[in-house]
Design an enzyme around this catalytic site. Structure first.
Site: not given
Ligand code: AHR
Length: 490
Positions: A172, A291
């Site tokens: 990110e 994610e």
């Molecule tokens: O999964 C929790 C957080 O969410 C992770 O560390 C990040 O990549 C995302 O913003």
């Protein structure tokens, strides 16, 4: 209400890459410490891994687990988690304002992964570090040469390389919350040079470039385009992240989020293909949706700073969350021609299907079940179907079919597996199936996840939302707001 699925054996979207059933373990809250690792726990093995958690991970059959972050990786020194434990530094983790003891690092995680029958997907720090440290890390993990970092691994007790195949180039990097946030141009250059060097050290690896942090980032599309214009020849995947929620308590709109996920995937694939066309390239960049989950209640939660393994982001999932997770898994299956890796974020305690009590019990949340069944039974080819279903308009003005479905042909087991959610809040659905090319197929199992109460949750003491085996009847009924798995043998 009635709905129909027309299937034909010859029409497939593609072969499912089993890695779409991946997950994620970050150094955050109690995901690692008191999650997968707790040496004092009654079920812990000689390395300190919790046996009760390991058993559940094996039961899901998780094929790949992303590690060690997440935001955490952007301030992480991988070396701190290697070698003799007593010599490892205790550090401030400035991503989550916790204390990181470094008792667990890649030495242990790759060992945990072996025991859990899964593969490591490793992320390198492109927040505070860069190409040289990524090069050293991959030499430590994967090289057989008689050189410093490969020898350091041997000294630490690992003669054979870990053989980690999939690597993420940062995390990110467009987010202002990220340690070492970058512009698209800055990240694109760094990721390209890092990728080039990593592949020189180990040409067999696959690399994931960081895409936008979510589809609402103002730079989404331009970020991906810039990154790929630089890194196209050196990377294999672009990452997608997105979390979905029901803040407005609007069930029909919440259930439409899997269609939003579908649009996000298709847009990202289109950007990859636009760059491909511009470059006149023969190579296709695929998607790593590394994610995804439901997450909104504990998002932005604050805890007292500088604690070790605090209770943090321990989202409690209800029945409607399980329905959406089920739908999102179908979206991933239905996009299996482009999504080759996906990680349910996360696996234990932090926004997770598996929960633990320190020195105590393990229990599973509602979202555990659609994930378990998709991973165990959703292996094979996803079929291209024609679905006829009534539709409704979501608050966001999209036409949403009440029936959400995916159909997987597992040729090895001669099984046709139909995943289906009836999104209707109040009407049951009679499902008609046209199984072209599967003349002898017969229904042999119908598993249903249902609760009258959309807000029902499981707790350590009571498993309220659990799957049940339905009686096989001539008519298939999908109850109002239910998740279903139908297995046809052929
Ligand atoms: O999964 C929790 C957080 O969410 C992770 O560390 C990040 O990549 C995302 O913003």
């Amino acid at each position: 209400m009635k709905a129909q699925i027309i299937i034909h054996k010859s029409f497939a979207i593609g072969e499912i890459d089993q890695r779409i059933y991946g997950s994620f373990i970050e150094h955050i809250g109690r995901a690692v410490y008191n999650g997968i690792y707790e040496p004092t726990h009654a079920t812990a093995d000689e390395t300190g891994f919790r046996g009760d958690v390991m058993e559940l991970v094996r039961e899901i059959d998780v094929p790949i687990v992303r590690y060690p972050g997440g935001n955490f990786v952007s301030g992480y020194r991988w070396e701190d988690g290697t070698g003799e434990k007593s010599k490892r530094p205790q550090k401030q983790d400035i991503a989550w304002f916790s204390i990181e003891t470094n008792e667990m690092g890649i030495d242990e995680f790759q060992e945990w992964a072996k025991r859990a029958n899964t593969e490591v997907m490793m992320a390198v720090n492109l927040g505070t570090r860069g190409a040289e440290d990524a090069k050293n890390c991959i030499e430590y993990c994967n090289a057989e040469t008689d050189t410093h970092y490969a020898n350091l691994r041997r000294t630490n007790g690992f003669e054979k390389p870990f053989g980690i195949k999939v690597w993420c180039l940062g995390n990110e990097m467009d987010g202002r919350w990220q340690i070492g946030t970058k512009t698209a141009e800055e990240y694109a250059r760094l990721a390209t040079e890092t990728a080039k060097i990593m592949k020189w050290v180990d040409p067999s690896i696959e690399l994931v470039a960081s895409g936008s942090s979510n589809c609402n980032m103002p730079t989404f599309v331009d970020w991906e385009r810039t990154v790929l214009e630089h890194a196209y020849d050196y990377v294999d995947y672009i990452s997608l992240h997105n979390y979905y929620g029901n803040r407005a308590n609007d069930f029909p709109n919440f259930m439409a989020k899997s269609e939003e996920m579908d649009r996000y995937i298709k847009s990202a694939a289109a950007i990859c293909d636009a760059v491909k066309a511009k470059k006149r390239s023969k190579k296709t960049i695929n998607i790593s949706f590394d994610e995804w989950n439901v997450w909104y209640r504990t998002m932005g939660q604050s805890v007292e700073k500088w604690q070790k393994a605090p209770h943090f982001l321990e989202e409690i999932y209800n029945f409607e969350d399980a329905l959406l997770v089920g739908c999102m898994l179908m979206t991933l299956q239905n996009n299996c021609d482009r999504v080759k890796i996906a990680c349910l974020a996360q696996l234990v305690n932090v926004i997770a299907p598996i929960m633990t009590e320190n020195d105590g019990a393990v229990w599973v949340q509602t979202i555990f079940y659609p994930y378990l069944y998709a991973s165990r039974y959703g292996r094979g080819r996803t079929l291209q179907t024609i679905v006829t279903s009534d539709i409704y308009q979501s608050k966001d003005k999209w036409d949403i079919p009440y029936l959400c479905t995916s159909v997987v042909d597992n040729a090895e087991k001669r099984e046709l597996v139909i995943f289906a959610v009836n999104r209707s809040p109040d009407e049951d659905m009679v499902l008609d199936l046209d199984l072209g090319g599967y003349e002898n197929a017969h229904l042999c199992e119908h598993i249903e996840l249902y609760s009258d109460d959309l807000k029902a949750t499981n707790t350590k003491e009571q498993a309220t939302v659990v799957p049940v085996k339905k009686e096989i009847r001539d008519i298939v009924i999908l109850r109002k707001h239910s998740w279903n798995m139908l297995i046809y043998k052929y």
